[in-house]
Structure formats: structure tokens, C-alpha cells
Design a protein around this motif. Sequence first.
Motif, PDB file in Angstrom:
ATOM      1  N   TYR A   1      -5.098  -7.897   0.472  1.00  0.00           N
ATOM      2  CA  TYR A   1      -5.996  -7.359   1.675  1.00  0.00           C
ATOM      3  C   TYR A   1      -7.206  -6.295   1.244  1.00  0.00           C
ATOM      4  O   TYR A   1      -8.088  -6.267   1.585  1.00  0.00           O
ATOM      5  N   ALA A   2      -6.314  -5.293   0.703  1.00  0.00           N
ATOM      6  CA  ALA A   2      -7.320  -4.306   0.198  1.00  0.00           C
ATOM      7  C   ALA A   2      -8.310  -4.499  -0.668  1.00  0.00           C
ATOM      8  O   ALA A   2      -9.553  -4.103  -0.710  1.00  0.00           O
ATOM      9  N   LYS A   3      -8.039  -5.507  -1.631  1.00  0.00           N
ATOM     10  CA  LYS A   3      -9.010  -5.868  -2.579  1.00  0.00           C
ATOM     11  C   LYS A   3     -10.340  -6.505  -1.801  1.00  0.00           C
ATOM     12  O   LYS A   3     -11.135  -6.275  -1.822  1.00  0.00           O
TER      13      LYS A   3
ATOM     14  N   ASP B   1     -10.308  -1.612  -7.456  1.00  0.00           N
ATOM     15  CA  ASP B   1      -9.680  -1.633  -8.848  1.00  0.00           C
ATOM     16  C   ASP B   1      -8.438  -1.084  -8.749  1.00  0.00           C
ATOM     17  O   ASP B   1      -7.481  -1.675  -9.562  1.00  0.00           O
ATOM     18  N   ALA B   2      -8.084  -0.049  -7.906  1.00  0.00           N
ATOM     19  CA  ALA B   2      -6.736   0.158  -7.722  1.00  0.00           C
ATOM     20  C   ALA B   2      -5.774  -0.668  -7.050  1.00  0.00           C
ATOM     21  O   ALA B   2      -4.493  -0.519  -7.482  1.00  0.00           O
ATOM     22  N   ALA B   3      -6.259  -1.493  -6.324  1.00  0.00           N
ATOM     23  CA  ALA B   3      -5.281  -2.364  -5.561  1.00  0.00           C
ATOM     24  C   ALA B   3      -5.229  -3.791  -6.637  1.00  0.00           C
ATOM     25  O   ALA B   3      -4.324  -4.380  -6.250  1.00  0.00           O
ATOM     26  N   ASP B   4      -5.868  -3.770  -7.641  1.00  0.00           N
ATOM     27  CA  ASP B   4      -5.954  -4.803  -8.602  1.00  0.00           C
ATOM     28  C   ASP B   4      -4.731  -4.961  -9.549  1.00  0.00           C
ATOM     29  O   ASP B   4      -4.771  -5.302 -10.654  1.00  0.00           O
ATOM     30  N   ALA B   5      -3.398  -4.669  -9.001  1.00  0.00           N
ATOM     31  CA  ALA B   5      -2.399  -4.891  -9.909  1.00  0.00           C
ATOM     32  C   ALA B   5      -1.304  -5.634  -9.204  1.00  0.00           C
ATOM     33  O   ALA B   5      -1.132  -5.299  -7.748  1.00  0.00           O
TER      34      ALA B   5
ATOM     35  N   LEU C   1      10.344  -0.200  -9.215  1.00  0.00           N
ATOM     36  CA  LEU C   1      10.403   1.141  -8.331  1.00  0.00           C
ATOM     37  C   LEU C   1       8.966   1.297  -7.725  1.00  0.00           C
ATOM     38  O   LEU C   1       8.378   1.438  -6.498  1.00  0.00           O
ATOM     39  N   ASP C   2       8.096   1.606  -8.616  1.00  0.00           N
ATOM     40  CA  ASP C   2       6.693   1.964  -8.374  1.00  0.00           C
ATOM     41  C   ASP C   2       5.952   0.656  -7.688  1.00  0.00           C
ATOM     42  O   ASP C   2       5.174   0.948  -6.567  1.00  0.00           O
ATOM     43  N   ALA C   3       6.272  -0.523  -7.894  1.00  0.00           N
ATOM     44  CA  ALA C   3       5.461  -1.550  -7.573  1.00  0.00           C
ATOM     45  C   ALA C   3       5.914  -1.542  -6.027  1.00  0.00           C
ATOM     46  O   ALA C   3       4.871  -2.006  -5.377  1.00  0.00           O
ATOM     47  N   VAL C   4       7.067  -1.546  -5.595  1.00  0.00           N
ATOM     48  CA  VAL C   4       7.017  -1.628  -3.998  1.00  0.00           C
ATOM     49  C   VAL C   4       6.877  -0.278  -3.180  1.00  0.00           C
ATOM     50  O   VAL C   4       6.933  -0.339  -2.075  1.00  0.00           O
ATOM     51  N   SER C   5       6.708   0.907  -3.960  1.00  0.00           N
ATOM     52  CA  SER C   5       6.660   2.034  -3.112  1.00  0.00           C
ATOM     53  C   SER C   5       5.194   2.819  -3.325  1.00  0.00           C
ATOM     54  O   SER C   5       5.129   3.435  -2.208  1.00  0.00           O
ATOM     55  N   ASP C   6       4.562   2.439  -3.948  1.00  0.00           N
ATOM     56  CA  ASP C   6       3.080   2.831  -4.342  1.00  0.00           C
ATOM     57  C   ASP C   6       2.125   2.485  -3.137  1.00  0.00           C
ATOM     58  O   ASP C   6       1.918   1.106  -2.816  1.00  0.00           O
ATOM     59  N   ARG C   7       1.464   3.275  -2.673  1.00  0.00           N
ATOM     60  CA  ARG C   7       0.467   3.105  -1.573  1.00  0.00           C
ATOM     61  C   ARG C   7      -0.616   4.046  -1.861  1.00  0.00           C
ATOM     62  O   ARG C   7      -1.482   4.299  -1.200  1.00  0.00           O
ATOM     63  N   ASP C   8      -0.802   4.307  -3.138  1.00  0.00           N
ATOM     64  CA  ASP C   8      -1.890   5.256  -3.649  1.00  0.00           C
ATOM     65  C   ASP C   8      -3.240   4.316  -3.542  1.00  0.00           C
ATOM     66  O   ASP C   8      -4.461   4.908  -3.036  1.00  0.00           O
ATOM     67  N   PHE C   9      -3.048   2.826  -3.791  1.00  0.00           N
ATOM     68  CA  PHE C   9      -4.429   2.218  -3.743  1.00  0.00           C
ATOM     69  C   PHE C   9      -4.983   2.292  -2.020  1.00  0.00           C
ATOM     70  O   PHE C   9      -6.180   2.283  -1.959  1.00  0.00           O
TER      71      PHE C   9
END
Length: 463
Positions: A119-121, A187-191, A225-233
Motif C-alpha cells: 500500500y505504501a508503495k 524505495d524504503a517500502a520495497d522489501a 524479527l525486523d520484517a514483522v516489526s519494522d515501520r520505518d517505511f
Amino acid sequence: MALWSGRFEEGADAFTQRFGASLPVDKALYAQDIAGSRAHAAMLAAQGVIAAEDAAAIDAGLADVLGQIEAGEFAFDVNDEDIHMAVEGALTAAIGEPGARLHTGRSRNDQVATDTRLYAKKRATDLMAANVALRQALIAQAEAHFDVILPGYTHLQHAQPVLLSHHLLAYTWMLARDFRRLEAARDAADACPLGAAALAGTTYPLDRAMTADALGFGSVIPNSLDAVSDRDFLLDLLYACSVSALHLTRLCEEIILWSTAEFGFVTLSDAYSTGSSIMPQKKNPDFAELIRGKSGRVIGDMVALMMTVKSLPLAYNKDLQEDKEGAIDAANTLEDCYICAAGMIATLQVNPDAMMAQARKGYLAATDVADYLAKKGLPFRRAHEVVGHLVLLCEKRGCDLEDLTLDDFKAECDLFEADIAGALNLEAIVAARTTYGGTGHEAVRAQLAEAKARLAADEALLA
């Protein structure tokens, strides 16, 4: 029935169910949720985790659910906690046991992270397109009124004359930087987080690269761990939205001022103005004011998410349910503001005579008179003082610098000659500023070409 009901003897009461539900917000992510599920099912079949016929049934069923939602025929159940449950429940009701296999090797934690990134992308891309449209409108007005002169301001006081085209192009450069920030947020959301499961990965032989490729992600997040908790994007997106909203407040503040009787520089289209319920003569810049006011919402959305993620331990916490509403609101608000601002600028009527009339006030030639003396060898600080005395003389007489005689000038400094008249001509003052980035005609022509080239490059990124 809740997806986790097997562990519990009692269900949530009506209040806690409503309090904990995110469906009213995250149903906006239905397309992303269905896309993620279709990619996941195809990967499970490719890896031999589920049968190919089950994957085919899941894919067809999800396509049907998507069609129902887009047609407005899907009945969202108030008992569904979120969009994931709503879609999976409808799928399983439609196709039976194959639908119950969809969630194999997946958690709602990596599912929602995937949905939100997709969605962010998309929304970042939408905002980039709206940003481009506003820049097009500004550049069109700059070209249409290239030679118009108005007073430039510092401290909202008359400073030096500038071309209106130069002034408008300043906003295109702000917006060009905003475009870069939105691109960086995209780009930050593109992972891809899909396959991280709840937090630790899974024992199923998932091909995370396959789902990432199917969903158009550029990479796979390497830490579950980072995959489910990151909201930096999302913070990146909200920051990009906030900065651009602030830039729009600057543009709109000037439009509001310029449209007043005191300035009279521009006239707003009726389509971007409102009247008064009691004063029949009024033509209010309400939409410029609304854009200016809505910046508070966007910035508030950013601050809210910052406080939500503050001090959260790894990995997923229910707090993160609060991540989407602000991001959705900020993106929607900024897009609306971009669209409104583009229309307002495109339909704006410029009043060159009013701008020039104000440019002839406030001693805008003062700096050039000082430069005149400096070029004749007088130290600039001394020249500054001389011109300051001349301005004081004008204030006492109630006149402008161009009203002074040559004798008046010579009384302050014998370096003045008859050619001082050239330093008092506003057109010549503007045209003389030929350095790169200056307001001179040639410099602005070069800048305009550069702004159009940047715009074309950014448009190409969206093609």
C-alpha cells in the motif's frame, strides 16, 4: 469465529471486539491483501506444500472476492477483526477446505506487514504523480508570465525586485525535493516481509524470493524479527508527506496574501473561492486556507506513529495496529491538497500592473545603488551607509529614490554621475542578475529549462 479461538473458552465481548478491530481502517488494503494471498498460494503449490488444485481454487476464489469488493457487492462482517479475516473467511465459505490451507506458513504479522508495504508503495507513487501535476501548473504559469516583475520580500518587507517566474519556480524546486523524498519512501517500502511468519520464520520450505518477485518487491527482508516489526517505511512516507504539506502552506499563504485587496497581485478562480453568508462582496480563498490548515493533520499523523513505535520491544505488538490509519489519512490528505493546489494555480489570474506598482515602492533599487558605488571603488559597507542616508532623505520627503535629483545623490557621495538613473530602473535591476540561480531573465530562462528537464525525468520515472 476468531482465527485464534482454539486456545480460548470465551469469546471477546462486543466492546472489546469492536475496540480491537481494525477492519474499518485496513479494509482499504483489500487489493494488497488479496494480491499477497494469491502470491503466497502460488508459492506454496510450487514448493509442494499444498496441492496445485488447491492453489488454483484459492486463486480463483480470491479473484472472485476481489471482484465483489471492487463492485461494491462484498458484505463486510462486523464480526471480522480485520481485512485478512474478512477475505479468508469469505474464501473458505466459498471454496471450502482449500481456503483453510491458504494460511499455511504464514502469520497475520508478516501478512499485514506485506499489505502495508504494498500500500505504501502504491500511495507513494500516486503522490509522486500528483506532485508532478502541481509542478506542471507552476511551470505553465511561470512561462505564461515570464517577464512580470513583483517585489521580492524578506521579513515580509519589500526587498528587491524579482521576476514572478523566478518566484514560482522556487516552489517547483521545493516540490522536486518532495518528489525525491516520496521516491525514497517508496524505495524504503520495497522489501518483502512475507515468509517471516509470526517472528521466527517457518519450518515450511517457503521460497520467499518467489513471492517477493510475484508482488513486485525489489528485495526480501533478511531478518524475520525486523520484517514483522519494522515501520520505518511508513515513517519515511509520513515525513515526506509532512514536508510537502509544509511547502504547500508556504505557497498557499502567499496566494492568500496576494489575493487580498492590499496586495491585489492575483485573482482566484471562482471555482477555488467561496463567498460569505452575510457579506455579499466577499470572495474568500477558502481552499488555499484549507490546504494550509490540513498540514496539521498530516504532521499530526507523523507524530502519532512516532509515538506508537517508540520503545516497542521486538517483535510484533498490537500497538502496530495503529500504524495504518495515520498513513492512509496523510497520503489521502496530501494527494487532495496537491490536486486542489494544482487546479488553483492553473486557474489563477495574475495582475502584473498591481505587482509592478508595489515593486515601485519600498526603495527596491537601494541595493543596486550601493552596488553602483561599490563598482566605482567605494567600499561596500560605506556605500551601504550612503544609500541608507538617501533612503532616510526619501522617507522625510515622502518620495522614492528615483525622485531624487543628481544633486541630491552627489550631496551624499561625489561618485554619483548621471548614469545613476540606470541603477534605478527596475527592469534593468532584474535583468542584471545573471548569475546562476538569479532572477535575471537569462538566468531564469536557464532555470526554467532545468526545471522542465527535472520534471520530464520525474515523469519518466512514473511511466
